[in-house]
Write an enzyme that holds these catalytic residues in place. Structure first.
Site, mmCIF file in Angstrom:
data_model
loop_
_atom_site.group_PDB
_atom_site.id
_atom_site.type_symbol
_atom_site.label_atom_id
_atom_site.label_comp_id
_atom_site.label_asym_id
_atom_site.label_seq_id
_atom_site.Cartn_x
_atom_site.Cartn_y
_atom_site.Cartn_z
ATOM 1 N N ASN A 201 -0.033 34.939 -36.656
ATOM 2 C CA ASN A 201 0.547 35.926 -35.748
ATOM 3 C C ASN A 201 1.857 35.419 -35.156
ATOM 4 O OD1 ASN A 201 0.852 37.941 -33.649
ATOM 5 N ND2 ASN A 201 -1.305 38.432 -33.936
ATOM 6 N N ASP A 257 -1.444 34.897 -29.839
ATOM 7 C CA ASP A 257 -0.567 35.907 -30.432
ATOM 8 C C ASP A 257 0.862 35.381 -30.392
ATOM 9 O OD1 ASP A 257 0.801 38.317 -31.083
ATOM 10 O OD2 ASP A 257 -0.798 39.529 -30.241
#
Length: 325
Positions: A201, A257
């Site tokens: 990510n 993330d």
């Protein structure tokens, strides 16, 4: 056509519904190590700059303000000091037909151009001055990417980006067998850098560009990986830099993330609960707790010491004592 007067009760009910759509923000800063005081001054708070987004992502400082994606809304928003609300600066941002996901990660190259990970178009592209897009990477070995998610740009101009399947349309079949981490040179050569992890990510480089960090948003094993970056753009010695799986709880939503590295080499990565501040040695110093599934962050401001955070429906900022790269 028959018109009926609108009752005060109806107006009040609409106002109440609107208020419920954007819940009150409640956040705090958790201090786990005294070293955090050197990065975020005691007493610092979290400021809400804008709200009401579907899923805010990919912030980057550009031209004296912040730009960021709202992925499902296929829009790039902009915010500058003094604005009372974020403004649309680009729509469509990632799906030109309008039936797919918009842009996700954003960066600015050395020439000041906005570089976008375009979910819907399944590519990395550059926004030109006339509003058109120039594809920089859309295939690897003749096969389309899944949905480029986030990116970082080296001083050489090489772009490193992640390619999980999150932005694929319903029913779209992946063409590539891996969720890869790729690079693309200024000359357009695309290479697979990492091909053995699922759900890569966020991505970032250390200040000396000798280490490549990759956030893994695997819900069963969310973590940050570190790799030794070689002169030819390949990597070796892949290892877990920080495992965040144990931080997950019903109160601390989200996984690893988006992330950024400050000038001292500390890693500011989104993770369970908000933004985790990790030293360059891999020690968790503390967290900016947003109470939301938090997507990404970026340093900005005149001296690049303000951390801007995209947390679900919110755009937030925290004044820091660190400096962004």
């Amino acid at each position: 056509m028959l018109f009926r007067p609108i009752s005060l009760l109806f107006v009040l009910s609409l106002a109440a519904a609107a208020a419920e759509a954007v819940p009150e923000f409640k956040g705090s800063i958790e201090r786990l190590d005294p070293a955090l005081d050197g990065l975020i001054a005691p007493g610092t708070g979290i400021e809400v700059l804008a709200s009401g987004f579907n899923w805010s992502e990919g912030p980057v400082w550009r031209d004296g303000g912040l730009v960021f994606s709202d992925v499902p809304e296929n829009t790039v928003f902009g915010w500058k000091e003094g604005d009372t609300a974020a403004k649309v600066v680009l729509k469509p941002s990632g799906s030109l037909s309008g039936d797919g996901q918009g842009s996700n990660g954003l960066q600015v190259d050395a020439q000041g151009n906005l570089i976008l990970c375009q979910h819907g178009e399944r590519r990395v592209a550059r926004l030109e001055k006339d509003g058109s897009f120039t594809p920089l990477a859309d295939k690897y070995e003749g096969k389309r990417f899944n949905s480029p998610n986030d990116l970082t740009i080296a001083k050489s101009g090489v772009i490193f980006f992640t390619d999980p399947p999150y932005g694929l349309k319903k029913g779209e079949t992946p063409e590539l067998p891996q969720h890869g981490v790729y690079s693309v040179t200024p000359g357009g050569k695309v290479s697979l850098v990492v091909g053995d992890i699922r759900f890569p990510n966020g991505i970032a480089l250390s200040p000396d560009e000798k280490t490549l960090y990759v956030a893994v948003s695997d819900p069963k094993d969310t973590r940050v990986m570190a790799y030794d970056l070689q002169a030819d753009g390949s990597v070796k010695n892949g290892r877990v830099f920080f495992n965040a799986q144990g931080l997950k709880s019903p109160e601390r939503k989200g996984g690893c993330d988006g992330m950024k590295v400050d000038a001292q080499g500390n890693l500011w990565t989104t993770g369970p609960g908000g933004v985790l501040v990790i030293s360059k040695e891999g020690k968790h110093l503390g967290s900016i707790l947003t109470g939301q599934a938090t997507a990404n962050c970026a340093f900005g401001g005149a001296d690049r010491s303000t951390l801007y955070i995209t947390a679900d429906m919110f755009l937030l900022r925290v004044k820091t004592l660190a400096k962004g790269l």
